[in-house]
Design an enzyme around this catalytic site. Structure first.
Site, PDB file in Angstrom:
ATOM      1  N   PHE A  40       2.964  -5.374 -13.091  1.00 48.42           N
ATOM      2  CA  PHE A  40       3.491  -4.295 -12.168  1.00 48.42           C
ATOM      3  C   PHE A  40       4.900  -4.520 -11.521  1.00 48.42           C
ATOM      4  CE2 PHE A  40       0.548  -1.072  -9.880  1.00 48.42           C
ATOM      5  CZ  PHE A  40       0.107  -0.440 -10.909  1.00 48.42           C
ATOM      6  N   GLN A  63       7.512   5.963   0.642  1.00 48.93           N
ATOM      7  CA  GLN A  63       7.868   5.696  -0.538  1.00 48.93           C
ATOM      8  C   GLN A  63       7.993   6.876  -1.565  1.00 48.93           C
ATOM      9  OE1 GLN A  63       4.823   3.124  -2.903  1.00 48.93           O
ATOM     10  NE2 GLN A  63       6.757   1.952  -3.075  1.00 48.93           N
ATOM     11  N   HIS A  88       7.403   7.540  -5.343  1.00 50.58           N
ATOM     12  CA  HIS A  88       7.115   7.005  -6.922  1.00 50.58           C
ATOM     13  C   HIS A  88       7.847   7.461  -7.797  1.00 50.58           C
ATOM     14  CE1 HIS A  88       4.451   5.817 -10.100  1.00 50.58           C
ATOM     15  NE2 HIS A  88       3.740   5.325  -9.129  1.00 50.58           N
ATOM     16  N   LEU A 136       0.568  11.856 -10.090  1.00 52.27           N
ATOM     17  CA  LEU A 136       0.863  10.760 -10.477  1.00 52.27           C
ATOM     18  C   LEU A 136       0.654  10.241 -11.940  1.00 52.27           C
ATOM     19  CD1 LEU A 136       2.155   8.359  -8.875  1.00 52.27           C
ATOM     20  CD2 LEU A 136      -0.034   7.523  -9.187  1.00 52.27           C
ATOM     21  N   GLU A 156       2.051   3.706 -12.326  1.00 53.11           N
ATOM     22  CA  GLU A 156       2.941   2.473 -12.608  1.00 53.11           C
ATOM     23  C   GLU A 156       2.480   1.400 -13.641  1.00 53.11           C
ATOM     24  OE1 GLU A 156       5.147   0.877  -9.245  1.00 53.11           O
ATOM     25  OE2 GLU A 156       4.663  -1.172  -9.845  1.00 53.11           O
ATOM     26  N   ARG A 191       9.763   0.192  -6.887  1.00 53.30           N
ATOM     27  CA  ARG A 191       9.568   1.615  -6.883  1.00 53.30           C
ATOM     28  C   ARG A 191      10.909   2.252  -6.134  1.00 53.30           C
ATOM     29  NH1 ARG A 191       3.225   2.757  -5.557  1.00 53.30           N
ATOM     30  NH2 ARG A 191       2.649   2.027  -7.567  1.00 53.30           N
ATOM     31  N   HIS A 244       5.167   9.520  -2.329  1.00 55.07           N
ATOM     32  CA  HIS A 244       3.553   8.856  -2.862  1.00 55.07           C
ATOM     33  C   HIS A 244       3.050   8.123  -1.496  1.00 55.07           C
ATOM     34  CE1 HIS A 244       1.128   7.054  -5.419  1.00 55.07           C
ATOM     35  NE2 HIS A 244       1.617   5.828  -5.136  1.00 55.07           N
ATOM     36  N   ARG A 255       6.694  -0.430  -0.571  1.00 52.40           N
ATOM     37  CA  ARG A 255       5.603  -1.220  -0.943  1.00 52.40           C
ATOM     38  C   ARG A 255       5.434  -1.601  -2.381  1.00 52.40           C
ATOM     39  NH1 ARG A 255       0.921   0.668  -3.386  1.00 52.40           N
ATOM     40  NH2 ARG A 255       1.440   2.921  -3.279  1.00 52.40           N
TER      41      ARG A 255
HETATM   42  C1  LIG Z   1      -2.424   9.500  -7.084  1.00 53.54           C
HETATM   43  C2  LIG Z   1      -2.133   7.819  -6.409  1.00 53.54           C
HETATM   44  C3  LIG Z   1      -2.441   6.677  -6.902  1.00 53.54           C
HETATM   45  C4  LIG Z   1      -2.221   5.641  -6.297  1.00 53.54           C
HETATM   46  N1  LIG Z   1      -2.651   4.343  -7.052  1.00 53.54           N
HETATM   47  C5  LIG Z   1      -2.500   3.186  -6.349  1.00 53.54           C
HETATM   48  C6  LIG Z   1      -2.603   1.881  -7.091  1.00 53.54           C
HETATM   49  O1  LIG Z   1      -2.743   2.089  -8.200  1.00 53.54           O
HETATM   50  N2  LIG Z   1      -2.692   0.977  -6.357  1.00 53.54           N
HETATM   51  C7  LIG Z   1      -2.539   0.960  -5.120  1.00 53.54           C
HETATM   52  O2  LIG Z   1      -2.627  -0.281  -4.521  1.00 53.54           O
HETATM   53  N3  LIG Z   1      -2.298   1.973  -4.303  1.00 53.54           N
HETATM   54  C8  LIG Z   1      -2.398   3.321  -5.200  1.00 53.54           C
HETATM   55  N4  LIG Z   1      -2.072   4.268  -4.317  1.00 53.54           N
HETATM   56  C9  LIG Z   1      -2.213   4.043  -2.870  1.00 53.54           C
HETATM   57  C10 LIG Z   1      -3.406   4.070  -2.310  1.00 53.54           C
HETATM   58  O3  LIG Z   1      -4.426   4.631  -3.148  1.00 53.54           O
HETATM   59  C11 LIG Z   1      -3.800   4.493  -1.013  1.00 53.54           C
HETATM   60  O4  LIG Z   1      -2.897   4.129  -0.073  1.00 53.54           O
HETATM   61  C12 LIG Z   1      -5.179   4.142  -0.250  1.00 53.54           C
HETATM   62  O5  LIG Z   1      -6.107   4.412  -1.330  1.00 53.54           O
HETATM   63  C13 LIG Z   1      -5.414   4.760   0.955  1.00 53.54           C
HETATM   64  O6  LIG Z   1      -6.711   4.497   1.444  1.00 53.54           O
HETATM   65  P1  LIG Z   1      -7.357   4.842   2.816  1.00 53.54           P
HETATM   66  O7  LIG Z   1      -8.578   4.494   2.978  1.00 53.54           O
HETATM   67  O8  LIG Z   1      -6.395   4.252   3.884  1.00 53.54           O
HETATM   68  O9  LIG Z   1      -7.022   6.583   3.133  1.00 53.54           O
HETATM   69  P2  LIG Z   1      -8.106   7.589   1.997  1.00 53.54           P
HETATM   70  O10 LIG Z   1      -8.756   7.129   0.710  1.00 53.54           O
HETATM   71  O11 LIG Z   1      -6.961   8.810   1.877  1.00 53.54           O
HETATM   72  O12 LIG Z   1      -9.068   8.010   2.999  1.00 53.54           O
HETATM   73  C14 LIG Z   1      -8.938   8.756   4.259  1.00 53.54           C
HETATM   74  C15 LIG Z   1     -10.256   9.061   4.693  1.00 53.54           C
HETATM   75  O13 LIG Z   1     -10.204   9.778   6.037  1.00 53.54           O
HETATM   76  C16 LIG Z   1     -10.649  11.014   5.930  1.00 53.54           C
HETATM   77  N5  LIG Z   1     -10.003  11.832   6.920  1.00 53.54           N
HETATM   78  C17 LIG Z   1      -8.728  11.944   6.984  1.00 53.54           C
HETATM   79  N6  LIG Z   1      -8.320  12.874   8.015  1.00 53.54           N
HETATM   80  C18 LIG Z   1      -9.663  12.999   8.695  1.00 53.54           C
HETATM   81  C19 LIG Z   1     -10.158  13.681   9.832  1.00 53.54           C
HETATM   82  N7  LIG Z   1      -9.212  14.681  10.729  1.00 53.54           N
HETATM   83  N8  LIG Z   1     -11.432  14.202  10.258  1.00 53.54           N
HETATM   84  C20 LIG Z   1     -12.333  13.467   9.507  1.00 53.54           C
HETATM   85  N9  LIG Z   1     -11.825  12.720   8.284  1.00 53.54           N
HETATM   86  C21 LIG Z   1     -10.532  12.581   8.168  1.00 53.54           C
HETATM   87  C22 LIG Z   1     -10.769  11.616   4.615  1.00 53.54           C
HETATM   88  O14 LIG Z   1     -12.076  12.408   4.456  1.00 53.54           O
HETATM   89  C23 LIG Z   1     -10.830  10.163   3.687  1.00 53.54           C
HETATM   90  O15 LIG Z   1     -12.451   9.807   3.779  1.00 53.54           O
HETATM   91  C24 LIG Z   1      -2.280   5.546  -4.903  1.00 53.54           C
HETATM   92  C25 LIG Z   1      -2.154   6.617  -4.232  1.00 53.54           C
HETATM   93  C26 LIG Z   1      -2.077   7.922  -4.718  1.00 53.54           C
HETATM   94  C27 LIG Z   1      -1.704   9.166  -4.126  1.00 53.54           C
END
Ligand SMILES: Cc1cc2nc3c(=O)[nH]c(=O)nc-3n(C[C@H](O)[C@H](O)[C@H](O)COP(=O)(O)OP(=O)(O)OC[C@H]3O[C@@H](n4cnc5c(N)ncnc54)[C@H](O)[C@@H]3O)c2cc1C
Ligand code: SF4
Ligand code: FES
Lengths: 239, 568
Positions: free
Chosen positions: B118, B231, B233, B243, B246, B277, B343, B378
């Protein structure tokens, strides 16, 4: 850019006696999807429109709907590609409605939970990974791609007629674990699917495989489970 | 009123991992989520998750120390170094744990977890499940939450924190399917609400990635850290910004300009397409700005054709589907039109290494938090890692706080005042005079962020941008709700969240304007170099109502690696 009419099924149980349809004309540009068109309607024409959304990239399973008579993900459906001037958007059929395109998924998840959808291990865990050969891993490829959108569930005549039937998505999940080389459930999970509520309610109509927007094949998983039950009971095999 | 000892807001990877840890410690924990946890944005993650397992034949001497070095160098030295090492050390058991829970990682022939190269990494250390790693990890943690019978309030939208005597005591949430507002009371709250990508028009993020949790903490007086570091992407689809992982470049994909040239040779001769990135996105943008985009348009090609149909089917099947469905291009036969897109939010709620904030009872983890391990940029694969590592740590810290008290805290009591305050806010929104349109305000905000706070920044553009955001804040006050129904009111949710989005955007904008250097993702054309003497420090933004935030600064914790020039 061309004007497309969206013929949208509306229903608010608190106010409406019965569902009705409402037409909205949306100027469709470029790669606009049905989900984007719904947002356009909600933002510019009718703030009350209710629908589920999240990823807009066909991976979260929020937006399964019945679009021009087919089970589809709204976010994966390119309006221009449909090549028609009029698009009918309805919630998944045969399921209880919350409002407009949103339906009540509680039962769906109760059934999911009922099959013990988690890896069961009894032996001690190694310090590193539990090894799994690429060939063993390949068996998981189909069922792990399920996004729990419930299109299959809504399409299944056995679900319509027997409210206790677990349905294709839950059974596909059972298959996902039973077929995993790391799973040691033995007969622990089996009672949840090896019964009239489970695999024997499936009459291999295969609507589910037809409906699945991820092109998965729940029927195949269910058939494997039926075979596995026979193998275990009659032949004393592990799986 | 609903009460649980611990309330986790968000059911993505960070929230789930936190809840699992607390539940296993014996705490009564509940998850509240706007979408079913299995639909959280974490599920969209594709390429993989980093850990120095040393499974790859070329990585036999990989280690958490080396992973920490790559992370810190990638961060342009803004990461807190002990925190980065904590993450890379916890990484190894965290991945084995996921595997033991059933995560279907792809495998090497010897049966061990497969790892791929990566960007910005010295070794192939990104564990993956084809190109659906986030989906697989998320479903595994959802399954584990069901196994433990963790209470889940699904399709409840959290609107604000309950703060009493300076401590967080719960939240108020909107019951989307039944209507009405409810107070959730607890001894601690963990925010795990994900990123704020939707403040930009050109984002890869889900529609619900609106920075809500960060905004709620910010409004309650907790500072947001390093928000100017956003960031971009390198490879998002030209028309939709969906997306292309990567992993495409990790598996050997090329970036090509209109002359068919692998232009990365000019910008990162050693790492080529696998530069970090920030550098890769700037390189693409420079090609486009200098007229070498395809057909003079603002995109270049991501070319995977030479990888062959078989490898694409095995390693990148989801990418192929996305390109076909959303761009009408089959990567087996055609190069994919891509451009950089917003991203990831490196900044977030200021926390320590256990997720604690300055407010007693409030913790945060995942993308909404800033520990800080990503600093100014990141590395790919470090964010999924962050969610499970710091989700676990936050869950453990909250459990220690709750269980460690001499006697249990007094039973929480709600007088309904907090819920009533939200209802009053909604009534105010519904009764507003004025002709502004909240959706037009949202649309303009996202364009201001894309144009004025994008890949390249400068003083004049950013000043105009800050003024534009302030004007939008004023205009939003004249936007009235269109729909006042109780059940599944998207109009209300989207209007309420917009206020927070504008404030989060303004924190990004204000921090960026003042930081007169280029570091990581923050690239200024008027200050082109990194200035460690003045700017090797974290920005803290404090909410000031109608005014732009008050900015303060805090030292970066060093101790392991000396800052060097970043060459790849
Ligand atoms: C397309 C894409 C691909 C990616 N690929 C990678 C990768 O390959 N490797 C890597 O390391 N990272 C990757 N990332 C980054 C990574 O996926 C995210 O940073 C990470 O998954 C975020 O997880 P989280 O648990 O913090 O938030 P999220 O998974 O976004 O979860 C947020 C949660 O909060 C809840 N929520 C939000 N606001 C409220 C509210 N007001 N009331 C109630 N519930 C709420 C939502 O319902 C959800 O359950 C990628 C990101 C994207 C966009
Ligand atoms: S099997 Fe297919 S249709 Fe059924 S829930 Fe899973 S993804 Fe949806
Ligand atoms: S919005 Fe996620 S599948 Fe359509």
């Amino acid at each position: 850019m061309s004007d497309i009419t969206f013929h949208v099924k509306r229903f608010d149980p608190a106010v409406d006696k019965a569902p009705y349809y409402q037409d909205f004309v949306v100027p469709v540009e470029g790669s606009m999807t049905v989900l984007e068109a719904l947002f356009d309607i909600q933002e510019k024409q009718d703030g009350s429109l209710a629908f589920r959304y999240c990823c807009r990239s066909s991976i979260c399973g929020s937006c399964a709907m019945y679009i021009n008579g087919r089970y589809r993900l709204a976010c994966q459906t390119n309006v221009a590609h449909m090549g028609v001037p009029r698009v009918t958007v309805e919630p998944l059929p045969h399921v209880p409605l919350v409002r407009d395109l949103v339906w009540d998924m509680e039962d769906f998840f109760v059934k999911y939970e009922a099959i013990k959808p988690w890896l069961i291990r009894n032996s001690a865990l190694p310090d590193t990974e539990i090894t799994q050969s690429p060939a063993e891993r390949l068996k998981l490829n189909m069922p792990i791609d399920c996004i729990l959108c419930a299109a299959c569930y809504s399409s299944c005549p056995s679900v319509w007629t027997e409210e206790n039937y677990l349905g294709p998505a839950a059974l596909l999940k059972a298959y996902r674990f039973e077929v995993d080389s790391r799973d040691e459930a033995g007969r622990e999970r089996m009672p949840s699917w090896d019964n009239e509520r489970g695999v024997y309610r499936c009459h291999t109509i295969a609507n589910c495989s037809e409906a699945c927007p991820k092109e998965l094949n729940p029927t195949e998983g269910i058939q494997w489970l039926k075979g596995s039950a026979v193998r275990r009971r009659l032949l004393g095999r592990k799986k | 009123m609903i009460s649980h000892q611990l309330i986790v807001v968000g059911g993505g990877l960070a929230g789930l991992r936190a809840a699992i840890e607390a539940k296993d410690a014996g705490v009564d924990v509940a998850i509240i989520s706007q979408v079913h946890p299995g639909r959280s944005h974490s599920g969209a993650a594709q390429g993989g998750v980093n850990a120095a397992l040393a499974n790859h034949p070329d990585a036999s001497d990989d280690s958490p120390q080396k992973h920490a070095f790559d992370t810190v160098k990638g961060s342009d030295y803004l990461a807190d170094q002990p925190h980065a090492l904590q993450m890379t050390t916890d990484a190894v058991p965290a991945i084995y744990e996921l595997e033991h829970m059933g995560c279907p990682f792809s495998r090497f022939d010897d049966g061990r977890i497969a790892q791929r190269p990566f960007g910005g990494a010295g070794y192939p250390r990104t564990c993956y499940g084809a190109d659906k790693t986030g989906h697989y990890m998320l479903h595994v943690l959802v399954e584990q939450a069901y196994k433990r019978a963790i209470a889940m309030y699904v399709e409840w939208f959290v609107c604000r924190l309950i703060v009493e005597d300076g401590a967080c005591r719960g939240v108020v949430a909107y019951n989307m399917t039944k209507g009405g507002f409810e107070e959730f009371r607890g001894e601690a709250v963990i925010m795990a609400t994900g990123g704020a990508g939707r403040t930009y028009s050109n984002t890869s993020n889900a529609v619900i990635s609106t920075g809500g949790g960060a905004a709620m903490a910010y409004h309650a007086g907790v500072p947001l850290k390093d928000m100017e570091f956003v960031q971009f992407h390198p490879t998002t689809l030209f028309t939709t910004h969906i997306l292309m992982t990567e992993g495409c470049r990790g598996e050997g994909g090329y970036l090509l300009n209109k002359d068919g040239e692998r232009f990365m040779a000019k910008y990162a001769p050693k790492a080529m397409e696998l530069a970090p990135r920030d550098i890769t996105s700037r390189s693409i943008q420079t090609e486009i700005n200098e007229g070498r985009g395809i057909d003079g348009k603002s995109y270049v090609y991501l070319d995977l054709r030479h990888l062959g149909a078989e490898k694409l089917a095995e390693r990148l099947p989801g990418t192929r589907d996305l390109a076909i469905h959303f761009e009408g291009v089959d990567p087996v036969y055609e190069p994919i039109p891509i451009q950089p897109g917003q991203h990831y939010s490196m900044g977030g709620i200021d926390t320590d290494v256990d997720g604690r904030t300055v407010m007693p009872g409030l913790l945060a983890a995942g993308e909404c938090a800033c520990v800080s391990v990503h600093g100014a940029n990141r590395l790919g694969g470090n964010s999924l890692l962050e969610t499970v590592v710091f989700g676990r740590r936050a869950g453990a810290a909250a459990a220690r706080d709750i269980l460690g008290r001499e006697r249990g805290a007094a039973a929480p009591q709600g007088d309904g005042a907090a819920a009533a305050a939200v209802e009053a806010q909604v009534a105010e929104l519904a009764g507003r005079e004025g002709s502004e349109d909240a959706y037009a305000v949202r649309q303009e905000m996202t364009e201001v962020m894309r144009i004025h706070f994008g890949i390249y920044r400068d003083e004049a553009a950013m000043k105009t941008g800050v003024d534009a955001l302030l004007a939008l804040k004023t205009r939003l006050k004249k936007a009235k709700l269109r729909h006042t129904g109780r059940v599944w009111n998207i109009d209300m949710i989207r209007t309420m969240e917009l206020e927070g989005m504008l404030d989060v955007a303004l924190a990004t904008a204000s921090g960026a304007l003042v930081r007169t250097e280029s570091r990581g993702s923050h690239a200024r054309t008027d200050y082109e170099t990194r200035d460690d003497e003045r700017w090797l420090k974290h920005t803290l933004a404090f909410y000031q109502g109608d005014d732009p935030p008050r900015l303060d600064y805090k030292a970066v914790t060093m101790g392991l690696f000396e800052p060097q020039e970043r060459k790849y």
